[in-house]
Scaffold this motif. Structure first.
Motif: not given
Lengths: 333, 333
Positions: A273-288
């Protein structure tokens, strides 16, 4: 946890470099379906494939290109990560059905008919009305069936998705999405779609992208695994796998490209959304990629038997690759 | 017949050469909206515009480029034929809304949102379902409104056409089609569409293409003129003109391109059929530009007053060009 299994992630979109390839290899993933384009035209697509050729040359000790299921076992045997090419949109074929074979020969094995918006082939999940598969869409489906390119409806609207399953002579995939019952996102899928997908021999890849998860970035592994169980009950244990939708190492410009392409002057915020446009944070148990085995453990802890865990972690995708990546035999089970 | 009028044909697709330019000039036509592309992408479109630049240089004594209504009066004054560029499809903008201004600067004044098939912008009249104007379509309409490029829905489906009128802040056009009541072709328009078009200040150009005519190639001039009267009663005398859809000097390969583009491997026969695929024969009273005044005579004979004939033959298109080809003033009547 099973001793020996094939691990496949059926969608990642990473700004690949040697470090990411090494991370993927060390994680135990044997093959990744990577996104080559979103809105790129044919010329830009060939350029992106050309960049992958350099990756294969410069990282020949870590990765290899997957053109068929055998290449997945080869990757596993050689301790490398197999890379399958896919498109999140049909923009590379432009208006030309003949591009399908050309791109298949270059190794492209998945193509979405739409990416959020209406395309010349079908309707995306962000449109308000869905007219289903178009005249051009029907021609492209026939051609994808013929050469062995998988129809991916991850970002498509419901009627279009159901029609694609009907029209396609071969099973289709939703490589990266979750059930709507888990999180009511426009990108997630109804039970009607999931049931039809399972019954037609198709595959669903579970997404780890926060916008598709219950409680978003704070989603619990237990809740995720309970959802997998419920989906297995709905679709059958043979029709589900992982398609993490992992987006890594990209800046905001790339997210803008994915969301707005060239189709709008004012930015579209997609799932943000315009107030939260950025990439979301991954869940701690799947960061990559490094955390892929957390899912396997989670499934075991949730009561999945070893053979079931192996199926979800990659066995099902492997079986699907086996029957999907080659030319049509006109007898497909 | 009026002594002095402006004569405009709001659509021709001719394989232009000096002979055709001379024929058009001698016919009394002052301006023609010519089709520059069907399925061409941006690169191919620029190439086609480049060919027009050569036409303007090589035939500077006969034709000139029309960028605004004043150029039409200049053409008339100088005894030349004005040429307005238009597209029968949105393929030239590819996926990029920013192409609209670029193409407007190059003189493009009409663009169809669709050509028979679904496009990324809206639905064509040959599709079985019509989802209306898409997300990208809305952006493109805004941009076309801003710069002064006319939205042409000649080959679009009904819901998409009605939505385009609603969404557009400026009147739109159906440059070449007839009423459905005259001939029930997929390409012809319902009374609902025509009434809404007239009420919104838009324009209909009557087609002389046999597939859009009652009795096809054998259509009688009297029947055609009676249809014009009935349409004038429905839409208002100020909202109708000629858009002959004259296709001349092309071989069958071009017809195949128009119908099948690159979207199908097996040929699509469009308004023709596999048993009758070829170009249809023009009615004897309109075999080309040379016969344009037959229509004016026919209208007079059918009881149209001189000022009405002048409006239908070009006066209405002229008034429409005046208010449509410049940048939006945000107050448009």
């Amino acid at each position: 946890m099973p001793e020996d299994m094939i691990v496949i992630d059926a969608l990642q979109y990473v700004n690949w470099d040697r470090e990411s390839f090494l991370e993927a290899r060390d994680s135990g993933i044997h093959t990744i379906h990577v996104t080559v384009v979103y809105w790129e035209n044919i010329r830009e697509t060939l350029e992106n494939i050309g960049k992958w050729h350099r990756h294969f040359i410069n990282n020949a000790d870590v990765i290899l290109q997957v053109r068929n299921a055998d290449d997945v076992t080869r990757a596993k045997r050689e301790g490398k990560v197999g890379i399958v090419f896919g498109f999140q949109n049909c923009s590379p074929i432009e208006d030309d059905v003949r591009m399908v074979q050309i791109l298949h020969e270059l190794g492209v094995r998945f193509m979405q008919l739409t990416y959020n918006n209406q395309s010349p082939l079908a309707t995306g999940c962000y449109e308000s009305a869905d007219s289903g598969v178009t005249r051009f869409g029907k021609e492209v489906i026939k051609e994808m069936n013929r050469v062995g390119m998988v129809i991916d409806m991850s970002h498509s609207a419901e009627k279009s998705t159901l029609e694609a399953m009907e029209l396609s002579e071969r099973p289709i995939a939703i490589t990266h999405a979750n059930p709507e019952f888990f999180e009511p996102a426009l990108r997630n899928k109804s039970n009607t779609v999931l049931k039809a997908l399972g019954e037609s021999g198709g595959m669903l890849g579970f997404s780890l992208y926060p916008f598709h998860l219950k409680d978003g970035s704070d989603c619990k592994l237990e809740d995720f695994c309970a959802m997998v169980r419920e989906t297995a009950d709905l679709m059958g244990i043979d029709h589900i796998g992982i398609g993490s939708d992992l987006c890594q190492k990209w800046d905001y410009t790339t997210l803008e490209w994915m969301r707005s392409g060239r189709w709008t002057i004012d930015p579209d915020f997609g799932e943000g959304s315009s107030s939260k446009p950025e990439w979301p944070r991954q869940p701690t148990w799947f960061e990559g990629s490094k955390d892929i085995m957390n899912i396997a453990s989670g499934l075991s802890d949730a009561g999945f038997a070893d053979d079931e865990v192996a199926k979800v972690m990659g066995g099902n995708w492997y079986a699907f690759f086996e029957k999907s990546f080659g030319p049509s035999l006109k007898v497909v089970t």
